[in-house]
Scaffold this motif. Structure first.
Motif, PDB file in Angstrom:
ATOM      1  N   PRO A   1       0.837  -1.200   0.000  1.00  0.00           N
ATOM      2  CA  PRO A   1       0.000   0.000   0.000  1.00  0.00           C
ATOM      3  C   PRO A   1       0.868   1.245   0.000  1.00  0.00           C
ATOM      4  CG  PRO A   1       0.068  -0.990   2.179  1.00  0.00           C
ATOM      5  CD  PRO A   1       0.741  -1.956   1.252  1.00  0.00           C
ATOM      6  N   PRO A   2       0.383   2.332  -0.573  1.00  0.00           N
ATOM      7  CA  PRO A   2       1.180   3.550  -0.605  1.00  0.00           C
ATOM      8  C   PRO A   2       1.323   4.143   0.782  1.00  0.00           C
ATOM      9  CG  PRO A   2      -1.033   3.978  -1.382  1.00  0.00           C
ATOM     10  CD  PRO A   2      -0.924   2.499  -1.209  1.00  0.00           C
ATOM     11  N   PRO A   3       2.332   4.959   1.013  1.00  0.00           N
ATOM     12  CA  PRO A   3       2.498   5.613   2.317  1.00  0.00           C
ATOM     13  C   PRO A   3       1.321   6.533   2.632  1.00  0.00           C
ATOM     14  CG  PRO A   3       4.511   5.774   1.007  1.00  0.00           C
ATOM     15  CD  PRO A   3       3.439   5.255   0.098  1.00  0.00           C
ATOM     16  N   THR A   4       0.950   6.579   3.880  1.00  0.00           N
ATOM     17  CA  THR A   4      -0.097   7.490   4.325  1.00  0.00           C
ATOM     18  C   THR A   4       0.543   8.806   4.747  1.00  0.00           C
ATOM     19  OG1 THR A   4       0.034   6.756   6.621  1.00  0.00           O
ATOM     20  CG2 THR A   4      -1.426   5.522   5.140  1.00  0.00           C
ATOM     21  N   ILE A   5      -0.305   9.768   5.096  1.00  0.00           N
ATOM     22  CA  ILE A   5       0.224  11.055   5.537  1.00  0.00           C
ATOM     23  C   ILE A   5       1.007  10.904   6.843  1.00  0.00           C
ATOM     24  CG2 ILE A   5      -1.831  11.742   6.824  1.00  0.00           C
ATOM     25  CD1 ILE A   5      -1.376  14.580   5.683  1.00  0.00           C
ATOM     26  N   SER A   6       0.618   9.940   7.680  1.00  0.00           N
ATOM     27  CA  SER A   6       1.363   9.680   8.917  1.00  0.00           C
ATOM     28  C   SER A   6       2.757   9.146   8.612  1.00  0.00           C
ATOM     29  CB  SER A   6       0.597   8.689   9.800  1.00  0.00           C
ATOM     30  OG  SER A   6      -0.658   9.206  10.171  1.00  0.00           O
ATOM     31  N   ASP A   7       2.854   8.261   7.607  1.00  0.00           N
ATOM     32  CA  ASP A   7       4.158   7.743   7.200  1.00  0.00           C
ATOM     33  C   ASP A   7       5.050   8.873   6.701  1.00  0.00           C
ATOM     34  OD1 ASP A   7       3.545   5.012   7.704  1.00  0.00           O
ATOM     35  OD2 ASP A   7       2.472   4.910   5.805  1.00  0.00           O
ATOM     36  N   VAL A   8       4.489   9.729   5.851  1.00  0.00           N
ATOM     37  CA  VAL A   8       5.276  10.814   5.277  1.00  0.00           C
ATOM     38  C   VAL A   8       5.724  11.787   6.358  1.00  0.00           C
ATOM     39  CG1 VAL A   8       5.223  12.757   3.669  1.00  0.00           C
ATOM     40  CG2 VAL A   8       4.167  10.592   3.040  1.00  0.00           C
ATOM     41  N   LYS A   9       4.844  12.069   7.322  1.00  0.00           N
ATOM     42  CA  LYS A   9       5.228  12.966   8.415  1.00  0.00           C
ATOM     43  C   LYS A   9       6.364  12.365   9.233  1.00  0.00           C
ATOM     44  CE  LYS A   9       3.374  15.828  12.128  1.00  0.00           C
ATOM     45  NZ  LYS A   9       4.582  15.634  12.944  1.00  0.00           N
ATOM     46  N   CYS A  10       6.291  11.065   9.507  1.00  0.00           N
ATOM     47  CA  CYS A  10       7.364  10.403  10.253  1.00  0.00           C
ATOM     48  C   CYS A  10       8.686  10.481   9.489  1.00  0.00           C
ATOM     49  CB  CYS A  10       6.986   8.951  10.525  1.00  0.00           C
ATOM     50  SG  CYS A  10       8.284   7.989  11.345  1.00  0.00           S
ATOM     51  N   ILE A  11       8.632  10.197   8.182  1.00  0.00           N
ATOM     52  CA  ILE A  11       9.845  10.216   7.360  1.00  0.00           C
ATOM     53  C   ILE A  11      10.453  11.616   7.309  1.00  0.00           C
ATOM     54  CG2 ILE A  11      10.706   9.958   4.997  1.00  0.00           C
ATOM     55  CD1 ILE A  11       8.612   7.690   4.696  1.00  0.00           C
TER      56      ILE A  11
ATOM     57  N   VAL B   1      17.643   7.208  -3.101  1.00  0.00           N
ATOM     58  CA  VAL B   1      16.786   7.976  -2.188  1.00  0.00           C
ATOM     59  C   VAL B   1      16.080   7.038  -1.223  1.00  0.00           C
ATOM     60  CG1 VAL B   1      14.767   9.478  -2.032  1.00  0.00           C
ATOM     61  CG2 VAL B   1      16.461   9.866  -3.820  1.00  0.00           C
ATOM     62  N   HIS B   2      15.485   5.961  -1.749  1.00  0.00           N
ATOM     63  CA  HIS B   2      14.787   5.004  -0.892  1.00  0.00           C
ATOM     64  C   HIS B   2      15.745   4.317   0.071  1.00  0.00           C
ATOM     65  CE1 HIS B   2      10.595   4.831  -2.316  1.00  0.00           C
ATOM     66  NE2 HIS B   2      11.092   5.271  -3.446  1.00  0.00           N
ATOM     67  N   ALA B   3      16.924   3.950  -0.409  1.00  0.00           N
ATOM     68  CA  ALA B   3      17.899   3.276   0.454  1.00  0.00           C
ATOM     69  C   ALA B   3      18.310   4.190   1.610  1.00  0.00           C
ATOM     70  CB  ALA B   3      19.122   2.864  -0.364  1.00  0.00           C
ATOM     71  N   TYR B   4      18.515   5.454   1.307  1.00  0.00           N
ATOM     72  CA  TYR B   4      18.917   6.413   2.344  1.00  0.00           C
ATOM     73  C   TYR B   4      17.818   6.564   3.391  1.00  0.00           C
ATOM     74  CZ  TYR B   4      20.464  10.802   4.473  1.00  0.00           C
ATOM     75  OH  TYR B   4      20.853  11.774   5.361  1.00  0.00           O
ATOM     76  N   VAL B   5      16.567   6.718   2.947  1.00  0.00           N
ATOM     77  CA  VAL B   5      15.457   6.896   3.883  1.00  0.00           C
ATOM     78  C   VAL B   5      15.274   5.655   4.746  1.00  0.00           C
ATOM     79  CG1 VAL B   5      12.947   7.174   4.043  1.00  0.00           C
ATOM     80  CG2 VAL B   5      14.261   8.601   2.469  1.00  0.00           C
ATOM     81  N   LYS B   6      15.372   4.481   4.155  1.00  0.00           N
ATOM     82  CA  LYS B   6      15.213   3.240   4.920  1.00  0.00           C
ATOM     83  C   LYS B   6      16.286   3.115   5.988  1.00  0.00           C
ATOM     84  CE  LYS B   6      12.846   0.507   1.381  1.00  0.00           C
ATOM     85  NZ  LYS B   6      12.923  -0.658   0.469  1.00  0.00           N
TER      86      LYS B   6
ATOM     87  N   ALA C   1       7.785   3.582   9.579  1.00  0.00           N
ATOM     88  CA  ALA C   1       7.006   4.162   8.484  1.00  0.00           C
ATOM     89  C   ALA C   1       7.096   3.283   7.255  1.00  0.00           C
ATOM     90  CB  ALA C   1       7.509   5.574   8.160  1.00  0.00           C
ATOM     91  N   ASN C   2       6.055   3.326   6.462  1.00  0.00           N
ATOM     92  CA  ASN C   2       6.020   2.637   5.172  1.00  0.00           C
ATOM     93  C   ASN C   2       6.831   3.456   4.172  1.00  0.00           C
ATOM     94  OD1 ASN C   2       5.423   1.363   2.779  1.00  0.00           O
ATOM     95  ND2 ASN C   2       3.259   1.914   2.766  1.00  0.00           N
ATOM     96  N   THR C   3       7.907   2.876   3.650  1.00  0.00           N
ATOM     97  CA  THR C   3       8.781   3.599   2.728  1.00  0.00           C
ATOM     98  C   THR C   3       8.670   3.075   1.303  1.00  0.00           C
ATOM     99  OG1 THR C   3      10.632   2.107   3.233  1.00  0.00           O
ATOM    100  CG2 THR C   3      10.443   4.116   4.550  1.00  0.00           C
ATOM    101  N   SER C   4       7.553   2.425   0.970  1.00  0.00           N
ATOM    102  CA  SER C   4       7.377   1.932  -0.399  1.00  0.00           C
ATOM    103  C   SER C   4       7.227   3.107  -1.347  1.00  0.00           C
ATOM    104  CB  SER C   4       6.158   1.014  -0.499  1.00  0.00           C
ATOM    105  OG  SER C   4       4.982   1.723  -0.161  1.00  0.00           O
ATOM    106  N   ASP C   5       7.398   2.838  -2.656  1.00  0.00           N
ATOM    107  CA  ASP C   5       7.339   3.907  -3.641  1.00  0.00           C
ATOM    108  C   ASP C   5       5.949   4.524  -3.676  1.00  0.00           C
ATOM    109  OD1 ASP C   5       8.238   5.641  -5.516  1.00  0.00           O
ATOM    110  OD2 ASP C   5       8.462   4.187  -7.132  1.00  0.00           O
ATOM    111  N   GLN C   6       5.907   5.791  -4.065  1.00  0.00           N
ATOM    112  CA  GLN C   6       4.661   6.541  -4.013  1.00  0.00           C
ATOM    113  C   GLN C   6       4.086   6.727  -5.417  1.00  0.00           C
ATOM    114  OE1 GLN C   6       4.977   9.754  -0.853  1.00  0.00           O
ATOM    115  NE2 GLN C   6       7.085   9.564  -1.498  1.00  0.00           N
TER     116      GLN C   6
END
Length: 259
Positions: free
Chosen positions: A98-108, A231-236, A247-252
């Motif tokens: 599933p795509p990231p939610t707004i909570s995931d994005v805020k955490c990231i 970018v994804h590797a760095y965030v993870k 947080a869910n870090t899957s592609d958006q």
């Protein structure tokens, strides 16, 4: 044994393993006809065994070439079925994430903000990791609010973006088999996790990108944009290294901006 010889030996052993697996079924023999390879591919897909599909086909083709037989993997029917399996496998993978939610994005973005402290900073005084956090925060927020994948955002050029005092407009291309069209999306400033302010901070601290909005930072000899994979590797890595962060870090590919 040098590296080249070692790699050749590994490829040889892997090919032998593929051939042994292919011959496990009593209905399969070598040399193979194209329709027999298609049946093998269909069985692999039905069993969920589609990992390294390209390498398996290369091993089968290599056996035929080395033994003087026509390569059945070059047949059009085999190529088309391989493409179909890859497309279906990708759809399944995307459906399970599933795509990231707004909570995931805020955490990231909060975690990235911890590694980037803009107060009193200049492009000359920022560390390498501070610049990465600043850049990735802008990429992540733009991708989320504009409904773009991170790879789409990474490929943005400066001419695709118009930034004024209170809004951000992005023009992107949509290309399909028949046509090519351009679409423009506009977003005004937001009170929290705002992509407009995040991009403004990045532009202020990035020494002014000339062509790509997010150019490479580590391999400057290669001209082009930063890769979405990095970018994804760095965030993870940052999420994993930050206590209490999850947080869910899957592609958006989806965005609240369109709902």
């Amino acid at each position: 044994m040098n590296r080249s010889a070692l790699n050749s030996r590994r490829e040889e052993l892997y090919s032998q393993g593929v051939i042994q697996h292919y011959l496990q079924s009593p209905q399969r023999n070598l040399p193979a006809l194209p329709y027999e390879v298609c049946i093998y591919l269909a069985e692999c897909y039905a069993c969920g065994n589609v990992r390294l599909l390209k390498s398996k086909l290369l091993a089968i083709g290599r056996w035929h070439t080395e033994n003087g037989f026509p390569d059945p993997t070059e047949c059009r029917s085999v190529i088309q079925l391989t493409q179909l399996i890859r497309a279906l496998t990708e759809l399944k993978a995307n459906a399970l994430q599933p795509p990231p939610t707004i909570s995931d994005v805020k955490c990231i973005t909060d975690v990235l903000q911890q590694y980037f402290h803009p107060t009193g900073a200049t492009p000359q005084t920022l560390t390498f990791h501070q610049k990465l956090a600043c850049r990735n925060r802008a990429i992540w927020l733009i991708a989320f609010w504009f409904g773009l994948s991170t790879s789409d955002v990474c490929r943005l050029r400066t001419r695709d973006v118009h930034l004024d005092q209170n809004s951000l407009t992005i023009t992107t291309k949509w290309i399909d088999d028949q046509s090519e069209a351009k679409f423009s999306f506009r977003l005004t400033c937001l009170p929290v996790i705002c992509p407009v302010s995040a991009l403004e901070v990045w532009l202020k601290n990035s020494n002014g990108p000339v062509d790509y909005l997010f150019p490479r930072t580590t391999r400057k000899s290669l001209v082009g944009p930063i890769s979405s994979r990095s970018v994804h590797a760095y965030v993870k890595r940052l999420i994993a290294a930050t206590p209490g962060a999850s947080a869910n870090t899957s592609d958006q590919h989806y965005s609240l901006y369109f709902f």
